[in-house]
Design a protein around this motif. Structure first.
Motif, PDB file in Angstrom:
ATOM      1  N   GLY A   1      58.210  85.480  91.865  1.00  0.00           N
ATOM      2  CA  GLY A   1      57.757  86.858  92.107  1.00  0.00           C
ATOM      3  C   GLY A   1      58.200  87.799  90.999  1.00  0.00           C
ATOM      4  O   GLY A   1      57.433  88.673  90.565  1.00  0.00           O
ATOM      5  N   GLU A   2      59.422  87.620  90.520  1.00  0.00           N
ATOM      6  CA  GLU A   2      59.918  88.447  89.417  1.00  0.00           C
ATOM      7  C   GLU A   2      59.107  88.195  88.146  1.00  0.00           C
ATOM      8  O   GLU A   2      58.793  89.132  87.402  1.00  0.00           O
ATOM      9  CB  GLU A   2      61.397  88.145  89.161  1.00  0.00           C
ATOM     10  CG  GLU A   2      62.317  88.559  90.294  1.00  0.00           C
ATOM     11  CD  GLU A   2      63.705  87.947  90.173  1.00  0.00           C
ATOM     12  OE1 GLU A   2      64.112  87.558  89.045  1.00  0.00           O
ATOM     13  OE2 GLU A   2      64.395  87.847  91.213  1.00  0.00           O
ATOM     14  N   LEU A   3      58.766  86.948  87.906  1.00  0.00           N
ATOM     15  CA  LEU A   3      57.975  86.611  86.714  1.00  0.00           C
ATOM     16  C   LEU A   3      56.574  87.217  86.802  1.00  0.00           C
ATOM     17  O   LEU A   3      56.059  87.743  85.814  1.00  0.00           O
ATOM     18  CB  LEU A   3      57.896  85.097  86.534  1.00  0.00           C
ATOM     19  CG  LEU A   3      59.220  84.402  86.211  1.00  0.00           C
ATOM     20  CD1 LEU A   3      59.045  82.887  86.249  1.00  0.00           C
ATOM     21  CD2 LEU A   3      59.769  84.855  84.867  1.00  0.00           C
ATOM     22  N   ARG A   4      55.968  87.156  87.982  1.00  0.00           N
ATOM     23  CA  ARG A   4      54.635  87.761  88.151  1.00  0.00           C
ATOM     24  C   ARG A   4      54.702  89.270  87.930  1.00  0.00           C
ATOM     25  O   ARG A   4      53.798  89.863  87.328  1.00  0.00           O
ATOM     26  CB  ARG A   4      54.087  87.431  89.536  1.00  0.00           C
ATOM     27  CG  ARG A   4      53.576  86.020  89.636  1.00  0.00           C
ATOM     28  CD  ARG A   4      52.822  85.780  90.951  1.00  0.00           C
ATOM     29  NE  ARG A   4      52.636  84.372  91.144  1.00  0.00           N
ATOM     30  CZ  ARG A   4      53.487  83.573  91.803  1.00  0.00           C
ATOM     31  NH1 ARG A   4      54.558  84.075  92.351  1.00  0.00           N
ATOM     32  NH2 ARG A   4      53.240  82.293  91.919  1.00  0.00           N
TER      33      ARG A   4
ATOM     34  N   VAL B   1      48.302  83.017  74.308  1.00  0.00           N
ATOM     35  CA  VAL B   1      48.460  82.627  75.709  1.00  0.00           C
ATOM     36  C   VAL B   1      49.649  81.672  75.799  1.00  0.00           C
ATOM     37  O   VAL B   1      49.852  80.840  74.922  1.00  0.00           O
ATOM     38  CB  VAL B   1      47.187  81.974  76.294  1.00  0.00           C
ATOM     39  CG1 VAL B   1      46.865  80.652  75.627  1.00  0.00           C
ATOM     40  CG2 VAL B   1      47.293  81.797  77.797  1.00  0.00           C
ATOM     41  N   SER B   2      50.433  81.856  76.858  1.00  0.00           N
ATOM     42  CA  SER B   2      51.521  80.936  77.162  1.00  0.00           C
ATOM     43  C   SER B   2      51.147  80.157  78.411  1.00  0.00           C
ATOM     44  O   SER B   2      50.755  80.738  79.417  1.00  0.00           O
ATOM     45  CB  SER B   2      52.829  81.694  77.414  1.00  0.00           C
ATOM     46  OG  SER B   2      53.351  82.156  76.213  1.00  0.00           O
ATOM     47  N   LEU B   3      51.287  78.841  78.314  1.00  0.00           N
ATOM     48  CA  LEU B   3      50.974  77.960  79.428  1.00  0.00           C
ATOM     49  C   LEU B   3      52.279  77.407  79.982  1.00  0.00           C
ATOM     50  O   LEU B   3      52.996  76.684  79.292  1.00  0.00           O
ATOM     51  CB  LEU B   3      50.063  76.827  78.955  1.00  0.00           C
ATOM     52  CG  LEU B   3      48.778  77.266  78.251  1.00  0.00           C
ATOM     53  CD1 LEU B   3      48.029  76.056  77.717  1.00  0.00           C
ATOM     54  CD2 LEU B   3      47.898  78.072  79.189  1.00  0.00           C
ATOM     55  N   ILE B   4      52.584  77.772  81.211  1.00  0.00           N
ATOM     56  CA  ILE B   4      53.793  77.307  81.878  1.00  0.00           C
ATOM     57  C   ILE B   4      53.347  76.269  82.892  1.00  0.00           C
ATOM     58  O   ILE B   4      52.482  76.534  83.734  1.00  0.00           O
ATOM     59  CB  ILE B   4      54.536  78.478  82.546  1.00  0.00           C
ATOM     60  CG1 ILE B   4      54.959  79.506  81.476  1.00  0.00           C
ATOM     61  CG2 ILE B   4      55.772  77.981  83.302  1.00  0.00           C
ATOM     62  CD1 ILE B   4      54.465  80.870  81.708  1.00  0.00           C
ATOM     63  N   THR B   5      53.907  75.076  82.804  1.00  0.00           N
ATOM     64  CA  THR B   5      53.350  73.961  83.581  1.00  0.00           C
ATOM     65  C   THR B   5      53.754  73.965  85.038  1.00  0.00           C
ATOM     66  O   THR B   5      53.029  73.451  85.874  1.00  0.00           O
ATOM     67  CB  THR B   5      53.753  72.608  82.971  1.00  0.00           C
ATOM     68  OG1 THR B   5      55.181  72.499  82.972  1.00  0.00           O
ATOM     69  CG2 THR B   5      53.203  72.450  81.574  1.00  0.00           C
ATOM     70  N   GLY B   6      54.906  74.511  85.368  1.00  0.00           N
ATOM     71  CA  GLY B   6      55.425  74.380  86.725  1.00  0.00           C
ATOM     72  C   GLY B   6      54.907  75.403  87.700  1.00  0.00           C
ATOM     73  O   GLY B   6      54.197  76.348  87.360  1.00  0.00           O
ATOM     74  N   ALA B   7      55.297  75.185  88.928  1.00  0.00           N
ATOM     75  CA  ALA B   7      55.019  76.111  90.016  1.00  0.00           C
ATOM     76  C   ALA B   7      56.308  76.245  90.811  1.00  0.00           C
ATOM     77  O   ALA B   7      57.166  75.359  90.779  1.00  0.00           O
ATOM     78  CB  ALA B   7      53.906  75.578  90.906  1.00  0.00           C
TER      79      ALA B   7
ATOM     80  N   ASP C   1      65.191  80.851  96.102  1.00  0.00           N
ATOM     81  CA  ASP C   1      65.438  81.517  94.831  1.00  0.00           C
ATOM     82  C   ASP C   1      64.293  81.277  93.856  1.00  0.00           C
ATOM     83  O   ASP C   1      63.912  82.175  93.103  1.00  0.00           O
ATOM     84  CB  ASP C   1      66.753  81.065  94.207  1.00  0.00           C
ATOM     85  CG  ASP C   1      67.066  81.852  92.953  1.00  0.00           C
ATOM     86  OD1 ASP C   1      67.177  83.095  93.038  1.00  0.00           O
ATOM     87  OD2 ASP C   1      67.150  81.235  91.861  1.00  0.00           O
ATOM     88  N   GLY C   2      63.732  80.067  93.865  1.00  0.00           N
ATOM     89  CA  GLY C   2      62.587  79.771  93.003  1.00  0.00           C
ATOM     90  C   GLY C   2      61.389  80.651  93.342  1.00  0.00           C
ATOM     91  O   GLY C   2      60.691  81.140  92.449  1.00  0.00           O
ATOM     92  N   LEU C   3      61.162  80.891  94.618  1.00  0.00           N
ATOM     93  CA  LEU C   3      60.066  81.763  95.044  1.00  0.00           C
ATOM     94  C   LEU C   3      60.333  83.206  94.618  1.00  0.00           C
ATOM     95  O   LEU C   3      59.423  83.901  94.152  1.00  0.00           O
ATOM     96  CB  LEU C   3      59.866  81.673  96.554  1.00  0.00           C
ATOM     97  CG  LEU C   3      59.312  80.347  97.073  1.00  0.00           C
ATOM     98  CD1 LEU C   3      59.339  80.307  98.600  1.00  0.00           C
ATOM     99  CD2 LEU C   3      57.900  80.115  96.557  1.00  0.00           C
TER     100      LEU C   3
ATOM    101  N   VAL D   1      59.691  76.170  87.802  1.00  0.00           N
ATOM    102  CA  VAL D   1      60.029  77.586  87.929  1.00  0.00           C
ATOM    103  C   VAL D   1      61.443  77.700  88.502  1.00  0.00           C
ATOM    104  O   VAL D   1      61.648  77.798  89.704  1.00  0.00           O
ATOM    105  CB  VAL D   1      58.986  78.343  88.776  1.00  0.00           C
ATOM    106  CG1 VAL D   1      59.346  79.809  88.899  1.00  0.00           C
ATOM    107  CG2 VAL D   1      57.600  78.196  88.150  1.00  0.00           C
ATOM    108  N   LEU D   2      62.399  77.644  87.574  1.00  0.00           N
ATOM    109  CA  LEU D   2      63.819  77.765  87.883  1.00  0.00           C
ATOM    110  C   LEU D   2      64.426  78.781  86.926  1.00  0.00           C
ATOM    111  O   LEU D   2      64.033  78.841  85.753  1.00  0.00           O
ATOM    112  CB  LEU D   2      64.533  76.426  87.693  1.00  0.00           C
ATOM    113  CG  LEU D   2      64.052  75.244  88.530  1.00  0.00           C
ATOM    114  CD1 LEU D   2      64.706  73.957  88.045  1.00  0.00           C
ATOM    115  CD2 LEU D   2      64.370  75.488  90.010  1.00  0.00           C
ATOM    116  N   ARG D   3      65.387  79.542  87.373  1.00  0.00           N
ATOM    117  CA  ARG D   3      65.981  80.592  86.530  1.00  0.00           C
ATOM    118  C   ARG D   3      66.542  80.044  85.218  1.00  0.00           C
ATOM    119  O   ARG D   3      66.407  80.674  84.178  1.00  0.00           O
ATOM    120  CB  ARG D   3      67.073  81.332  87.293  1.00  0.00           C
ATOM    121  CG  ARG D   3      66.521  82.228  88.363  1.00  0.00           C
ATOM    122  CD  ARG D   3      67.560  83.142  88.969  1.00  0.00           C
ATOM    123  NE  ARG D   3      67.006  83.781  90.144  1.00  0.00           N
ATOM    124  CZ  ARG D   3      66.250  84.867  90.135  1.00  0.00           C
ATOM    125  NH1 ARG D   3      65.966  85.448  88.979  1.00  0.00           N
ATOM    126  NH2 ARG D   3      65.780  85.378  91.254  1.00  0.00           N
TER     127      ARG D   3
END
Length: 197
Positions: A100-103, A81-87, A94-96, A57-59
């Motif tokens: 939040g923006e993605l959610r 469905v889209s499966l995104i592997t990262g967290a 910035d990743g956090l 989860v990086l910009r």
């Protein structure tokens, strides 16, 4: 065969049941227990499209474009469905914030059942990722920059169609096997390419 026997013996349709051959999909595809369970929980077997976006989860990974492509594919009534592997990395502010923006985007587009961050439940190992490729209909990889683009090679080796941003690293790795799109193309146009493929 059922029709032949019924006609030959002049029996009503109800007189002959068909028991199809059974297969163990989990075993044949060599899915890990974690991904097999996920496939059942998310009904991956029944979806029209399963998109894979293997990324942290990086910009620069441009995950919001994958989410918007998912939304565009759902517009005509498809079950996607889209499966995104990262967290998100808890040590990267910035990743956090990006997570939040993605959610928020997922909520705004009503995609809570259609965009999943798999890494939030724990790190995926190599066998889990291999299992995800076995279940996926397409790799969506819209990064704005990459050093190499390993998922393009992985998807190709698994026979998964590749849809990726037209950047230098992807061009070098994807060459003739990937479908490229410009980063300023609309999600609807990219979704149309996925459907056309």
């Amino acid at each position: 065969r059922r029709r032949q026997y019924l006609d030959l013996l002049r029996l009503p349709d109800s007189a002959c049941a068909v028991v199809p051959n059974g297969i163990d999909v989990t075993s044949i595809l060599q899915l890990t227990p974690r991904i097999a369970s996920l496939a059942d929980d998310l009904r991956l077997w029944d979806r029209d499209y399963v998109l894979l976006h293997p990324a942290r989860v990086l910009r620069r990974k441009n995950i919001e474009l994958t989410i918007r492509i998912t939304h565009a594919l759902r517009e005509p009534g498809l079950d996607v469905v889209s499966l995104i592997t990262g967290a998100p990395d808890p040590h990267n502010a910035d990743g956090l914030a990006y997570a939040g923006e993605l959610r928020a985007l997922i909520n705004d587009l009503h995609l809570s059942e259609s965009a999943r961050f798999l890494g939030e439940a724990g790190t995926l190992d190599d066998d889990d990722v291999r299992s995800l490729y076995a279940l996926s209909d397409a790799l969506v990889f819209p990064s704005t920059s990459e050093g190499f683009g390993l998922p393009i090679l992985e998807a190709t080796l698994h026979g998964v169609p590749v849809f990726c941003s037209d950047i230098a690293a992807h061009r070098e790795v994807g060459q003739s096997v990937a479908t490229f799109f410009d980063l300023d193309e609309s999600p609807a146009l990219i979704a149309a390419r996925v459907m056309e493929h």
